[in-house]
Design a protein around this motif. Structure first.
Motif, mmCIF file in Angstrom:
data_model
loop_
_atom_site.group_PDB
_atom_site.id
_atom_site.type_symbol
_atom_site.label_atom_id
_atom_site.label_comp_id
_atom_site.label_asym_id
_atom_site.label_seq_id
_atom_site.Cartn_x
_atom_site.Cartn_y
_atom_site.Cartn_z
ATOM 1 N N MET A 1 -8.211 11.343 11.106
ATOM 2 C CA MET A 1 -8.272 10.486 9.938
ATOM 3 C C MET A 1 -7.451 9.418 9.969
ATOM 4 O O MET A 1 -6.243 9.274 10.636
ATOM 5 C CB MET A 1 -8.471 11.247 8.597
ATOM 6 C CG MET A 1 -7.088 12.042 8.321
ATOM 7 S SD MET A 1 -5.887 11.000 7.539
ATOM 8 C CE MET A 1 -4.301 11.625 8.171
ATOM 9 N N ALA A 2 -7.625 8.386 9.143
ATOM 10 C CA ALA A 2 -6.851 7.354 8.744
ATOM 11 C C ALA A 2 -6.720 7.403 7.230
ATOM 12 O O ALA A 2 -7.490 7.289 6.263
ATOM 13 C CB ALA A 2 -7.715 5.824 8.971
ATOM 14 N N GLN A 3 -5.041 7.343 7.042
ATOM 15 C CA GLN A 3 -4.559 7.462 5.285
ATOM 16 C C GLN A 3 -4.127 6.157 5.099
ATOM 17 O O GLN A 3 -3.255 5.599 5.817
ATOM 18 C CB GLN A 3 -3.820 8.582 5.395
ATOM 19 C CG GLN A 3 -3.510 9.000 4.046
ATOM 20 C CD GLN A 3 -2.617 10.299 3.865
ATOM 21 O OE1 GLN A 3 -2.902 11.009 4.908
ATOM 22 N NE2 GLN A 3 -1.646 10.597 3.014
ATOM 23 N N THR A 4 -4.318 5.696 3.604
ATOM 24 C CA THR A 4 -3.778 4.625 3.001
ATOM 25 C C THR A 4 -3.693 5.034 1.675
ATOM 26 O O THR A 4 -3.878 6.033 1.070
ATOM 27 C CB THR A 4 -4.732 3.375 3.262
ATOM 28 O OG1 THR A 4 -4.111 2.367 3.025
ATOM 29 C CG2 THR A 4 -6.160 3.641 2.844
ATOM 30 N N GLY A 5 -3.217 4.032 0.648
ATOM 31 C CA GLY A 5 -2.901 4.087 -0.607
ATOM 32 C C GLY A 5 -1.687 4.188 -0.982
ATOM 33 O O GLY A 5 -1.507 4.559 -2.249
ATOM 34 N N ASP A 6 -0.665 4.186 -0.111
ATOM 35 C CA ASP A 6 0.644 4.276 -0.707
ATOM 36 C C ASP A 6 1.302 2.921 -0.658
ATOM 37 O O ASP A 6 1.574 2.553 0.379
ATOM 38 C CB ASP A 6 1.354 5.091 0.485
ATOM 39 C CG ASP A 6 2.925 5.195 0.035
ATOM 40 O OD1 ASP A 6 3.375 4.673 -1.024
ATOM 41 O OD2 ASP A 6 3.530 5.995 0.616
ATOM 42 N N PRO A 7 1.685 2.392 -1.852
ATOM 43 C CA PRO A 7 2.234 1.147 -1.817
ATOM 44 C C PRO A 7 3.505 1.026 -1.036
ATOM 45 O O PRO A 7 3.970 -0.193 -0.867
ATOM 46 C CB PRO A 7 2.500 0.769 -3.507
ATOM 47 C CG PRO A 7 2.526 2.122 -3.920
ATOM 48 C CD PRO A 7 1.871 3.078 -3.317
ATOM 49 N N THR A 8 4.152 2.047 -0.965
ATOM 50 C CA THR A 8 5.428 2.124 -0.200
ATOM 51 C C THR A 8 5.491 2.127 1.459
ATOM 52 O O THR A 8 6.308 1.688 2.219
ATOM 53 C CB THR A 8 6.443 3.410 -0.579
ATOM 54 O OG1 THR A 8 6.092 4.572 0.010
ATOM 55 C CG2 THR A 8 6.424 3.226 -2.210
ATOM 56 N N GLY A 9 4.142 2.549 1.805
ATOM 57 C CA GLY A 9 3.777 2.733 3.203
ATOM 58 C C GLY A 9 4.429 3.802 3.891
ATOM 59 O O GLY A 9 4.415 3.838 5.044
ATOM 60 N N THR A 10 5.146 4.482 3.142
ATOM 61 C CA THR A 10 5.737 5.733 3.731
ATOM 62 C C THR A 10 4.816 7.123 3.640
ATOM 63 O O THR A 10 5.281 7.882 4.426
ATOM 64 C CB THR A 10 7.010 6.030 3.050
ATOM 65 O OG1 THR A 10 6.607 6.392 1.530
ATOM 66 C CG2 THR A 10 8.030 4.684 3.069
ATOM 67 N N GLY A 11 3.869 7.083 2.787
ATOM 68 C CA GLY A 11 3.354 8.528 2.694
ATOM 69 C C GLY A 11 3.856 9.282 1.395
ATOM 70 O O GLY A 11 3.274 10.325 1.401
#
Length: 177
Positions: free
Chosen positions: A77-87
Protein backbone atom coordinates in the motif's frame (compact mmCIF):
# COMPACT_ATOMS: atom_id res chain seq x y z
CA UNK A 1 -44.64 6.46 -34.70
CA UNK A 2 -46.02 5.99 -31.20
CA UNK A 3 -43.39 3.33 -30.51
CA UNK A 4 -40.67 5.73 -31.68
CA UNK A 5 -41.96 8.52 -29.43
CA UNK A 6 -42.10 6.12 -26.48
CA UNK A 7 -38.52 5.05 -27.19
CA UNK A 8 -37.33 8.67 -27.44
CA UNK A 9 -39.16 9.55 -24.21
CA UNK A 10 -37.56 6.61 -22.42
CA UNK A 11 -34.11 7.64 -23.64
CA UNK A 12 -34.60 11.24 -22.50
CA UNK A 13 -35.77 10.04 -19.08
CA UNK A 14 -32.83 7.65 -18.75
CA UNK A 15 -30.38 10.40 -19.71
CA UNK A 16 -31.84 12.83 -17.18
CA UNK A 17 -31.73 10.21 -14.41
CA UNK A 18 -28.15 9.37 -15.35
CA UNK A 19 -27.15 13.05 -15.20
CA UNK A 20 -28.81 13.43 -11.79
CA UNK A 21 -27.04 10.31 -10.49
CA UNK A 22 -23.69 11.58 -11.77
CA UNK A 23 -24.19 14.97 -10.10
CA UNK A 24 -25.11 13.24 -6.85
CA UNK A 25 -22.08 10.92 -7.08
CA UNK A 26 -19.73 13.91 -7.32
CA UNK A 27 -20.39 14.63 -3.66
CA UNK A 28 -19.08 11.14 -2.93
CA UNK A 29 -15.96 11.22 -5.09
CA UNK A 30 -12.52 12.56 -4.31
CA UNK A 31 -10.02 13.83 -6.87
CA UNK A 32 -6.51 13.16 -5.59
CA UNK A 33 -4.04 14.81 -7.95
CA UNK A 34 -0.44 13.58 -8.12
CA UNK A 35 2.38 14.76 -10.38
CA UNK A 36 1.61 11.66 -12.47
CA UNK A 37 -2.12 12.29 -12.90
CA UNK A 38 -5.52 12.26 -11.22
CA UNK A 39 -6.74 9.46 -8.98
CA UNK A 40 -10.52 9.28 -8.57
CA UNK A 41 -11.76 7.72 -5.34
CA UNK A 42 -15.39 6.65 -4.93
CA UNK A 43 -16.36 7.30 -1.32
CA UNK A 44 -18.27 4.65 0.63
CA UNK A 45 -20.57 6.40 3.13
CA UNK A 46 -22.59 3.18 3.22
CA UNK A 47 -19.63 1.50 4.94
CA UNK A 48 -18.06 4.32 6.93
CA UNK A 49 -20.16 7.49 7.17
CA UNK A 50 -18.03 9.12 9.89
CA UNK A 51 -14.78 8.48 8.03
CA UNK A 52 -16.20 9.74 4.73
CA UNK A 53 -17.39 12.93 6.41
CA UNK A 54 -13.94 13.42 7.98
CA UNK A 55 -12.15 12.92 4.65
CA UNK A 56 -14.48 15.40 2.96
CA UNK A 57 -14.09 17.92 5.81
CA UNK A 58 -10.28 17.77 5.72
CA UNK A 59 -10.24 17.79 1.92
CA UNK A 60 -12.43 20.88 1.77
CA UNK A 61 -10.12 22.60 4.29
CA UNK A 62 -7.10 21.94 2.01
CA UNK A 63 -5.52 19.73 4.69
CA UNK A 64 -4.19 17.12 2.25
CA UNK A 65 -2.73 19.51 -0.34
CA UNK A 66 1.05 19.06 -0.41
CA UNK A 67 1.12 16.15 2.07
CA UNK A 68 3.65 13.41 1.25
CA UNK A 69 3.15 9.70 0.77
CA UNK A 70 5.36 8.80 3.73
CA UNK A 71 5.06 5.01 3.57
CA UNK A 72 4.89 3.26 0.21
CA UNK A 73 5.43 -0.49 0.30
CA UNK A 74 5.62 -2.37 -3.00
CA UNK A 75 2.91 -5.02 -3.27
CA UNK A 76 1.10 -3.64 -0.22
CA UNK A 77 0.00 0.00 0.00
CA UNK A 78 0.77 3.74 -0.22
CA UNK A 79 0.08 5.74 2.95
CA UNK A 80 -0.43 9.50 3.29
CA UNK A 81 -2.40 12.03 5.32
CA UNK A 82 0.17 12.98 7.95
CA UNK A 83 0.99 16.72 7.80
CA UNK A 84 4.34 16.07 9.51
CA UNK A 85 5.33 13.47 6.90
CA UNK A 86 6.57 11.12 9.62
CA UNK A 87 3.60 8.79 10.06
CA UNK A 88 3.01 10.03 13.61
CA UNK A 89 0.84 13.08 12.95
CA UNK A 90 -2.77 13.86 12.23
CA UNK A 91 -5.30 16.65 12.17
CA UNK A 92 -6.43 18.70 15.17
CA UNK A 93 -9.81 16.95 15.03
CA UNK A 94 -10.68 14.16 17.48
CA UNK A 95 -9.93 10.56 16.53
CA UNK A 96 -12.72 8.51 14.96
CA UNK A 97 -14.35 5.34 16.24
CA UNK A 98 -13.76 2.26 14.10
CA UNK A 99 -16.27 1.57 11.34
CA UNK A 100 -15.12 -1.93 10.39
CA UNK A 101 -17.05 -3.83 7.73
CA UNK A 102 -16.85 -7.04 5.77
CA UNK A 103 -15.66 -5.14 2.67
CA UNK A 104 -12.40 -6.81 1.58
CA UNK A 105 -9.10 -5.03 1.08
CA UNK A 106 -8.27 -5.48 -2.61
CA UNK A 107 -6.30 -3.49 -5.18
CA UNK A 108 -7.49 0.13 -5.06
CA UNK A 109 -9.27 -0.11 -1.70
CA UNK A 110 -8.79 3.02 0.40
CA UNK A 111 -8.61 2.45 4.14
CA UNK A 112 -7.98 4.53 7.22
CA UNK A 113 -4.68 4.16 9.04
CA UNK A 114 -4.68 3.91 12.83
CA UNK A 115 -2.51 2.92 15.79
CA UNK A 116 -3.03 -0.30 17.76
CA UNK A 117 -6.16 1.36 19.18
CA UNK A 118 -9.04 0.57 16.77
CA UNK A 119 -10.61 3.97 17.58
CA UNK A 120 -7.53 6.07 16.71
CA UNK A 121 -8.07 6.88 13.01
CA UNK A 122 -7.72 10.60 12.31
CA UNK A 123 -6.43 11.81 8.94
CA UNK A 124 -3.99 9.22 7.60
CA UNK A 125 -5.15 6.80 4.93
CA UNK A 126 -3.74 4.24 2.54
CA UNK A 127 -4.43 2.91 -0.94
CA UNK A 128 -3.89 -0.79 -1.55
CA UNK A 129 -1.57 -1.91 -4.38
CA UNK A 130 -2.74 -5.50 -4.00
CA UNK A 131 -5.04 -7.78 -2.01
CA UNK A 132 -4.58 -7.55 1.77
CA UNK A 133 -7.04 -9.97 3.36
CA UNK A 134 -5.10 -9.81 6.66
CA UNK A 135 -6.55 -6.28 7.06
CA UNK A 136 -10.16 -7.38 6.53
CA UNK A 137 -12.42 -6.44 9.44
CA UNK A 138 -9.57 -4.69 11.27
CA UNK A 139 -9.32 -1.38 9.39
CA UNK A 140 -12.01 0.95 8.11
CA UNK A 141 -12.68 0.89 4.36
CA UNK A 142 -13.95 4.29 3.21
CA UNK A 143 -13.31 4.32 -0.54
CA UNK A 144 -12.24 2.61 -3.75
CA UNK A 145 -10.05 3.94 -6.55
CA UNK A 146 -12.20 3.93 -9.71
CA UNK A 147 -9.75 5.75 -12.01
CA UNK A 148 -6.04 6.48 -12.00
CA UNK A 149 -4.62 3.47 -10.16
CA UNK A 150 -1.75 3.58 -12.66
CA UNK A 151 -0.71 6.89 -11.04
CA UNK A 152 -0.71 5.33 -7.57
CA UNK A 153 1.50 2.57 -8.99
CA UNK A 154 4.11 5.19 -9.94
CA UNK A 155 4.59 6.56 -6.40
CA UNK A 156 8.16 6.39 -5.05
CA UNK A 157 8.64 3.39 -2.74
CA UNK A 158 10.12 3.48 0.75
CA UNK A 159 9.46 3.83 4.48
CA UNK A 160 9.91 6.75 3.99
CA UNK A 161 10.74 7.14 0.30
CA UNK A 162 14.03 8.95 -0.35
CA UNK A 163 12.18 11.55 -2.45
CA UNK A 164 8.53 11.14 -1.47
CA UNK A 165 5.72 12.05 -3.81
CA UNK A 166 3.07 14.48 -2.59
CA UNK A 167 -0.63 14.98 -3.01
CA UNK A 168 -0.60 17.98 -5.32
CA UNK A 169 -4.24 18.74 -4.59
CA UNK A 170 -7.21 16.87 -3.21
CA UNK A 171 -10.79 17.96 -3.88
CA UNK A 172 -14.32 16.70 -3.36
CA UNK A 173 -15.42 16.23 -7.00
CA UNK A 174 -18.58 18.32 -6.44
CA UNK A 175 -16.31 21.28 -5.56
CA UNK A 176 -13.74 20.78 -8.35
CA UNK A 177 -12.86 23.75 -10.48
Amino acid sequence: MRRLLTLIGSLVLAMSLSTAATAQDLENQIYLDTVYGRVVIQLRPDLAPLHVERIKELTRAGFYDGVVFHRVIDGFMAQTGDPTGTGTGGSDLPDLPAEFSSEPFVRGTVGMARTADPDSANSQFFIMFDEGSFLNGQYTVWGQVIEGMEFVDRLQRGEPPRTPDRIVRMQVAADAE
